[in-house]
Design a protein around this motif. Structure first.
Motif, PDB file in Angstrom:
ATOM      1  N   HIS A 219       0.827  -1.201   0.000  1.00 47.12           N
ATOM      2  CA  HIS A 219       0.000   0.000   0.000  1.00 47.12           C
ATOM      3  C   HIS A 219       0.865   1.256   0.000  1.00 47.12           C
ATOM      4  CE1 HIS A 219      -3.137  -2.745   1.678  1.00 47.12           C
ATOM      5  NE2 HIS A 219      -3.914  -1.986   0.939  1.00 47.12           N
ATOM      6  N   ASN A 220       2.129   1.103   0.350  1.00 53.60           N
ATOM      7  CA  ASN A 220       3.024   2.241   0.496  1.00 53.60           C
ATOM      8  C   ASN A 220       3.555   2.658  -0.876  1.00 53.60           C
ATOM      9  OD1 ASN A 220       5.113   4.049   1.094  1.00 53.60           O
ATOM     10  ND2 ASN A 220       5.588   3.017   3.015  1.00 53.60           N
ATOM     11  N   LEU A 221       2.911   3.650  -1.472  1.00 55.07           N
ATOM     12  CA  LEU A 221       3.259   4.058  -2.826  1.00 55.07           C
ATOM     13  C   LEU A 221       4.647   4.692  -2.903  1.00 55.07           C
ATOM     14  CD1 LEU A 221      -0.164   5.535  -3.996  1.00 55.07           C
ATOM     15  CD2 LEU A 221       0.792   3.302  -4.511  1.00 55.07           C
ATOM     16  N   VAL A 224       7.050   1.842  -3.043  1.00 52.33           N
ATOM     17  CA  VAL A 224       6.962   1.157  -4.334  1.00 52.33           C
ATOM     18  C   VAL A 224       7.708   1.934  -5.411  1.00 52.33           C
ATOM     19  CG1 VAL A 224       5.356   0.548  -6.190  1.00 52.33           C
ATOM     20  CG2 VAL A 224       4.827  -0.077  -3.836  1.00 52.33           C
ATOM     21  N   ARG A 225       7.602   3.243  -5.362  1.00 52.03           N
ATOM     22  CA  ARG A 225       8.242   4.082  -6.389  1.00 52.03           C
ATOM     23  C   ARG A 225       9.747   3.860  -6.454  1.00 52.03           C
ATOM     24  NH1 ARG A 225       7.615  10.689  -7.063  1.00 52.03           N
ATOM     25  NH2 ARG A 225       9.069  10.896  -8.821  1.00 52.03           N
ATOM     26  N   TYR A 226      10.372   3.716  -5.310  1.00 51.36           N
ATOM     27  CA  TYR A 226      11.830   3.632  -5.284  1.00 51.36           C
ATOM     28  C   TYR A 226      12.365   2.202  -5.199  1.00 51.36           C
ATOM     29  CZ  TYR A 226      11.535   8.645  -4.692  1.00 51.36           C
ATOM     30  OH  TYR A 226      11.250   9.977  -4.892  1.00 51.36           O
ATOM     31  N   TYR A 244       6.653   1.490 -16.050  1.00 46.99           N
ATOM     32  CA  TYR A 244       7.854   1.592 -15.237  1.00 46.99           C
ATOM     33  C   TYR A 244       7.550   2.510 -14.063  1.00 46.99           C
ATOM     34  CZ  TYR A 244      10.418  -0.572 -19.076  1.00 46.99           C
ATOM     35  OH  TYR A 244      10.859  -1.445 -20.038  1.00 46.99           O
ATOM     36  N   ALA A 245       8.155   2.240 -12.928  1.00 48.05           N
ATOM     37  CA  ALA A 245       7.785   2.928 -11.690  1.00 48.05           C
ATOM     38  C   ALA A 245       7.900   4.440 -11.799  1.00 48.05           C
ATOM     39  CB  ALA A 245       8.657   2.401 -10.540  1.00 48.05           C
ATOM     40  N   GLU A 246       9.037   4.933 -12.245  1.00 54.08           N
ATOM     41  CA  GLU A 246       9.233   6.381 -12.296  1.00 54.08           C
ATOM     42  C   GLU A 246       8.261   7.039 -13.268  1.00 54.08           C
ATOM     43  OE1 GLU A 246      10.997   9.760 -10.704  1.00 54.08           O
ATOM     44  OE2 GLU A 246      11.073   7.645 -10.106  1.00 54.08           O
ATOM     45  N   GLU A 247       8.042   6.420 -14.416  1.00 50.65           N
ATOM     46  CA  GLU A 247       7.102   6.945 -15.407  1.00 50.65           C
ATOM     47  C   GLU A 247       5.687   6.995 -14.839  1.00 50.65           C
ATOM     48  OE1 GLU A 247       4.940   7.933 -18.918  1.00 50.65           O
ATOM     49  OE2 GLU A 247       6.999   8.314 -18.254  1.00 50.65           O
ATOM     50  N   LEU A 248       5.300   5.969 -14.087  1.00 54.85           N
ATOM     51  CA  LEU A 248       3.948   5.912 -13.527  1.00 54.85           C
ATOM     52  C   LEU A 248       3.702   7.060 -12.561  1.00 54.85           C
ATOM     53  CD1 LEU A 248       1.381   3.948 -13.408  1.00 54.85           C
ATOM     54  CD2 LEU A 248       2.299   3.286 -11.190  1.00 54.85           C
ATOM     55  N   PHE A 249       4.693   7.363 -11.722  1.00 53.72           N
ATOM     56  CA  PHE A 249       4.499   8.397 -10.705  1.00 53.72           C
ATOM     57  C   PHE A 249       4.650   9.809 -11.270  1.00 53.72           C
ATOM     58  CE2 PHE A 249       5.068   4.708  -8.069  1.00 53.72           C
ATOM     59  CZ  PHE A 249       4.270   4.962  -6.967  1.00 53.72           C
ATOM     60  N   LEU A 250       5.450   9.954 -12.310  1.00 54.49           N
ATOM     61  CA  LEU A 250       5.617  11.276 -12.928  1.00 54.49           C
ATOM     62  C   LEU A 250       4.512  11.584 -13.925  1.00 54.49           C
ATOM     63  CD1 LEU A 250       9.482  11.395 -13.586  1.00 54.49           C
ATOM     64  CD2 LEU A 250       8.202  12.558 -11.781  1.00 54.49           C
ATOM     65  N   LEU A 260      -4.764   7.727  -6.421  1.00 56.25           N
ATOM     66  CA  LEU A 260      -3.867   7.052  -5.481  1.00 56.25           C
ATOM     67  C   LEU A 260      -2.612   7.881  -5.229  1.00 56.25           C
ATOM     68  CD1 LEU A 260      -3.932   3.294  -6.593  1.00 56.25           C
ATOM     69  CD2 LEU A 260      -5.098   4.329  -4.648  1.00 56.25           C
ATOM     70  N   ILE A 261      -2.011   8.375  -6.295  1.00 57.32           N
ATOM     71  CA  ILE A 261      -0.767   9.133  -6.152  1.00 57.32           C
ATOM     72  C   ILE A 261      -1.004  10.448  -5.416  1.00 57.32           C
ATOM     73  CG2 ILE A 261       1.019  10.359  -7.463  1.00 57.32           C
ATOM     74  CD1 ILE A 261       0.888   8.104  -9.513  1.00 57.32           C
ATOM     75  N   SER A 262      -2.165  11.049  -5.628  1.00 55.95           N
ATOM     76  CA  SER A 262      -2.466  12.300  -4.921  1.00 55.95           C
ATOM     77  C   SER A 262      -2.638  12.096  -3.422  1.00 55.95           C
ATOM     78  CB  SER A 262      -3.734  12.936  -5.498  1.00 55.95           C
ATOM     79  OG  SER A 262      -4.899  12.246  -5.067  1.00 55.95           O
TER      80      SER A 262
END
Length: 327
Positions: A219-221, A224-226, A244-250, A260-262
């Protein structure tokens, strides 16, 4: 994480996986509804990769992990591991258990308090004939030391250890069978923040040293990102976005992913952040929602969303989204 192309080295391939259950609350009633916990999930995990699964509670993340390990029954789909078909609807699950192991969420309930550490770890080793009784003690000490514990701990009991140490024992038990693939189901959620960092550093070093592959459920986004290379976002039994993780969060595409990211907490008091609030609560898995399952909570839902189910389509290289408004 660097965007590495893993596609030529697929270890686990999941196609249209389905896990349905009868609603136990309706056992004594007519027309029992079926809970579609996992409803047609497909993804690949590649050798040496950390694949993250995220989503709200009840979206089917942990059920997916258990189904892959054959800990719960499946009603559809196929599983392939290291190039070999290990499950389909017509055939039984067939793979040596030692190839795939699990790191459990709760280090307190996942260890038998009546057995010492040596006995807990050696069970699987003896079951699969990896060692005999004489060799087991030596091998267990090596594994404990590899996981940051002293070999002398072999005769102690779980209650003599802290939460972080217990989780190291859980990891040691999983690694005792020398697996290729680990399902990590919220492996740090029951630990203090400082201990979480230690466990993640341990898992990362073990991955490199033993050539491991992880399915990381969390659950810890921020974590997960890093920690993950690629991430799949689940909603009510389906993957709605993968990248890809970085692309998803950016650059999140799906409205659910954006919500979720917000919700990730601010890292600084002066940081300005806009919180996207979803309408209503997450529906039950037995609710028969037509079209896109997120349409009842989505601010961008149009008429097509109410009757047509969106499919995952690639919008940019390696970035897949299931949304009518995006593709």
């Amino acid at each position: 994480m660097e965007n590495i192309d893993f596609r030529k080295n697929t270890l686990l391939e999941v196609k249209n996986l389905k896990c349905y259950f009868n609603d136990s609350r309706r056992v004594l009633k007519r027309n029992n509804r079926v809970v579609k916990a996992v409803d047609g999930v497909s993804f690949n995990i590649n050798k040496g990769e950390v694949y993250g699964l995220v989503g709200e509670s009840g979206c089917g993340k942990s059920t997916t992990g258990r189904a892959i390990l054959n800990l719960i029954p499946k009603v559809g789909g196929t599983l392939s591991f290291d190039g070999n078909l290990i499950y389909d609807v017509e055939n039984k699950y067939s793979i040596s258990r030692k190839e795939m192991q699990k790191i459990f969420q709760d280090p307190y309930s996942s260890l038998d308090s009546y057995m010492n550490i040596g006995s807990i770890i050696k069970q699987g080793m003896l079951k699969h004939g990896l060692v005999d009784e004489k060799e087991a003690r030596v091998e267990i000490k090596k594994i404990l030391e590899l996981c940051g514990l002293r070999g002398e701990c072999i005769d102690k009991y779980p209650y003599e250890f802290s939460g972080g140490e217990r989780q190291r024992i859980v990891i040691a038990r999983a690694l005792a069978l020398k697996p290729k693939f680990l399902v990590c189901d919220e492996p740090t959620s029951a630990l203090d923040v400082s201990i979480q960092a230690q466990i993640l550093m341990l898992m990362d070093s073990l991955k490199k040293e033993m050539n491991l592959t992880y399915l990381f459920i969390s659950h810890n986004l921020s974590l997960v990102r890093y920690f993950c290379d690629r991430v799949g976002v689940m909603y009510l039994g389906n993957i709605v976005e993968e990248s890809y993780a970085e692309e998803l969060f950016l650059n999140p595409k799906h409205p659910y992913t954006k919500c979720l990211i917000s919700s990730i907490p601010k890292t600084h008091p002066r940081e300005k952040k806009f919180r996207i609030i979803m309408k209503d609560e997450i529906p039950n898995g037995d609710n028969l929602i037509k079209g896109c399952k997120f349409n009842t909570r989505c601010s961008y839902a149009s008429e097509i969303c109410k009757y047509k189910v969106p499919t995952l389509k690639e919008v940019t290289k390696g970035h897949f989204v299931a949304c009518h408004e995006i593709v």
